[in-house]
Design a protein around this motif. Sequence first.
Motif, PDB file in Angstrom:
ATOM      1  N   SER A 101     -29.964  -1.390  -1.300  1.00 57.63           N
ATOM      2  CA  SER A 101     -31.453  -1.999  -1.148  1.00 57.63           C
ATOM      3  C   SER A 101     -32.266  -0.486  -0.444  1.00 57.63           C
ATOM      4  O   SER A 101     -32.282   0.310  -0.319  1.00 57.63           O
ATOM      5  CB  SER A 101     -31.432  -3.297  -0.245  1.00 57.63           C
ATOM      6  OG  SER A 101     -30.681  -3.798  -0.013  1.00 57.63           O
TER       7      SER A 101
ATOM      8  N   ASN B 129     -25.608  -5.101  -1.853  1.00 58.61           N
ATOM      9  CA  ASN B 129     -26.519  -4.793  -2.567  1.00 58.61           C
ATOM     10  C   ASN B 129     -27.356  -4.048  -2.793  1.00 58.61           C
ATOM     11  O   ASN B 129     -27.193  -3.023  -1.544  1.00 58.61           O
ATOM     12  CB  ASN B 129     -27.656  -5.596  -2.134  1.00 58.61           C
ATOM     13  CG  ASN B 129     -27.699  -7.312  -2.712  1.00 58.61           C
ATOM     14  OD1 ASN B 129     -26.996  -7.541  -3.941  1.00 58.61           O
ATOM     15  ND2 ASN B 129     -28.271  -7.971  -1.886  1.00 58.61           N
TER      16      ASN B 129
ATOM     17  N   LEU C  20     -36.081  -8.193  -7.208  1.00 55.74           N
ATOM     18  CA  LEU C  20     -34.604  -7.701  -7.537  1.00 55.74           C
ATOM     19  C   LEU C  20     -35.636  -6.888  -9.145  1.00 55.74           C
ATOM     20  O   LEU C  20     -35.982  -7.106  -9.355  1.00 55.74           O
ATOM     21  CB  LEU C  20     -33.587  -8.897  -8.215  1.00 55.74           C
ATOM     22  CG  LEU C  20     -32.687  -8.799  -9.253  1.00 55.74           C
ATOM     23  CD1 LEU C  20     -31.623  -7.670  -8.695  1.00 55.74           C
ATOM     24  CD2 LEU C  20     -32.439  -9.728 -10.324  1.00 55.74           C
TER      25      LEU C  20
ATOM     26  N   THR D  25     -26.753   1.138   0.437  1.00 56.05           N
ATOM     27  CA  THR D  25     -26.005   0.309   0.278  1.00 56.05           C
ATOM     28  C   THR D  25     -25.603  -0.465   0.847  1.00 56.05           C
ATOM     29  O   THR D  25     -25.176  -0.215   2.216  1.00 56.05           O
ATOM     30  CB  THR D  25     -24.478   0.520  -0.798  1.00 56.05           C
ATOM     31  OG1 THR D  25     -24.647   1.329  -1.820  1.00 56.05           O
ATOM     32  CG2 THR D  25     -23.855  -0.728  -0.986  1.00 56.05           C
TER      33      THR D  25
ATOM     34  N   PHE E 169     -34.250  -4.297  -4.597  1.00 55.73           N
ATOM     35  CA  PHE E 169     -32.674  -4.114  -4.475  1.00 55.73           C
ATOM     36  C   PHE E 169     -31.947  -4.909  -5.872  1.00 55.73           C
ATOM     37  O   PHE E 169     -32.845  -5.033  -6.970  1.00 55.73           O
ATOM     38  CB  PHE E 169     -32.738  -5.702  -3.717  1.00 55.73           C
ATOM     39  CG  PHE E 169     -32.286  -6.960  -4.340  1.00 55.73           C
ATOM     40  CD1 PHE E 169     -30.973  -7.472  -4.439  1.00 55.73           C
ATOM     41  CD2 PHE E 169     -33.267  -7.760  -3.753  1.00 55.73           C
ATOM     42  CE1 PHE E 169     -30.797  -8.853  -5.026  1.00 55.73           C
ATOM     43  CE2 PHE E 169     -33.245  -8.783  -4.659  1.00 55.73           C
ATOM     44  CZ  PHE E 169     -31.909  -9.930  -4.708  1.00 55.73           C
ATOM     45  N   THR E 170     -30.609  -4.176  -5.928  1.00 55.33           N
ATOM     46  CA  THR E 170     -29.898  -4.020  -7.004  1.00 55.33           C
ATOM     47  C   THR E 170     -28.114  -5.263  -6.914  1.00 55.33           C
ATOM     48  O   THR E 170     -27.810  -4.114  -5.751  1.00 55.33           O
ATOM     49  CB  THR E 170     -29.720  -2.926  -7.812  1.00 55.33           C
ATOM     50  OG1 THR E 170     -30.936  -2.730  -8.431  1.00 55.33           O
ATOM     51  CG2 THR E 170     -28.701  -3.139  -9.085  1.00 55.33           C
ATOM     52  N   PRO E 171     -28.123  -5.748  -7.456  1.00 55.57           N
ATOM     53  CA  PRO E 171     -26.140  -6.059  -6.912  1.00 55.57           C
ATOM     54  C   PRO E 171     -25.656  -4.979  -7.564  1.00 55.57           C
ATOM     55  O   PRO E 171     -25.339  -4.618  -8.585  1.00 55.57           O
ATOM     56  CB  PRO E 171     -26.381  -7.250  -7.724  1.00 55.57           C
ATOM     57  CG  PRO E 171     -27.087  -7.611  -7.837  1.00 55.57           C
ATOM     58  CD  PRO E 171     -28.463  -6.563  -8.056  1.00 55.57           C
ATOM     59  N   HIS E 172     -24.846  -4.613  -6.485  1.00 57.15           N
ATOM     60  CA  HIS E 172     -24.158  -2.946  -6.364  1.00 57.15           C
ATOM     61  C   HIS E 172     -22.628  -3.632  -6.766  1.00 57.15           C
ATOM     62  O   HIS E 172     -22.120  -2.214  -7.162  1.00 57.15           O
ATOM     63  CB  HIS E 172     -24.345  -2.510  -5.240  1.00 57.15           C
ATOM     64  CG  HIS E 172     -24.078  -0.429  -5.690  1.00 57.15           C
ATOM     65  ND1 HIS E 172     -24.984  -0.120  -6.633  1.00 57.15           N
ATOM     66  CD2 HIS E 172     -23.107   0.003  -4.768  1.00 57.15           C
ATOM     67  CE1 HIS E 172     -23.777   1.243  -6.468  1.00 57.15           C
ATOM     68  NE2 HIS E 172     -23.356   0.863  -5.231  1.00 57.15           N
TER      69      HIS E 172
ATOM     70  N   ALA F 175     -21.387  -8.915  -5.484  1.00 54.86           N
ATOM     71  CA  ALA F 175     -23.010  -9.242  -5.017  1.00 54.86           C
ATOM     72  C   ALA F 175     -23.303  -9.280  -6.898  1.00 54.86           C
ATOM     73  O   ALA F 175     -24.470 -10.334  -6.789  1.00 54.86           O
ATOM     74  CB  ALA F 175     -23.232  -8.051  -5.112  1.00 54.86           C
ATOM     75  N   ARG F 176     -22.932  -9.047  -7.367  1.00 59.88           N
ATOM     76  CA  ARG F 176     -23.710  -9.379  -9.004  1.00 59.88           C
ATOM     77  C   ARG F 176     -23.072 -11.165  -9.283  1.00 59.88           C
ATOM     78  O   ARG F 176     -23.948 -11.850 -10.073  1.00 59.88           O
ATOM     79  CB  ARG F 176     -22.807  -8.630 -10.272  1.00 59.88           C
ATOM     80  CG  ARG F 176     -23.658  -7.172 -10.110  1.00 59.88           C
ATOM     81  CD  ARG F 176     -23.009  -6.102 -11.470  1.00 59.88           C
ATOM     82  NE  ARG F 176     -22.588  -5.861 -11.132  1.00 59.88           N
ATOM     83  CZ  ARG F 176     -22.196  -4.901 -11.002  1.00 59.88           C
ATOM     84  NH1 ARG F 176     -22.725  -3.848 -10.075  1.00 59.88           N
ATOM     85  NH2 ARG F 176     -20.883  -3.970 -10.243  1.00 59.88           N
TER      86      ARG F 176
END
Length: 134
Positions: free
Chosen positions: A107, A105, A74, A100, A121-124, A128-129
């Motif tokens: 990625s 996410n 993350l 996306t 990855f980042t929750p987008h 996802a968050r």
Amino acid sequence: MRLVSVRVITNDVARLVEFYEQVTGLEARRPAEQFAELVAPSCKLAIGSAETMALFSAGAAVPESNRTAILEFLVEDVDGEYERLRSLAVSPEIVQQPTTMPWGNRSLLFRDPDGNLVNLFTPHTDEARARLAR
């Protein structure tokens, strides 16, 4: 039960440790020449030499043969990490530029020097968050 570590077996511990130190910004602990750990807040990434497998069972893990697992990290900003990785001395083989995904996410996929697949990855999306916060 708690998952506390993922171990990658390699023929070149020093090379793989250097790669992951540069990718993660973490400094590895090296209790033995054949073994190192990168300790993150949620889990450890352990790196062991192929010769350590004799302590378990010969042939139980084969270096450079993984095509099923993905090591996932993350990060705050996938696009920023993509730019940073491209400038590293150990710049990885990019498999997929920041994208996306349908589950929300963003990625970035690349391979480490042994061919293992890595996902930053980042929750987008809000969904996802929320899923990550659970």
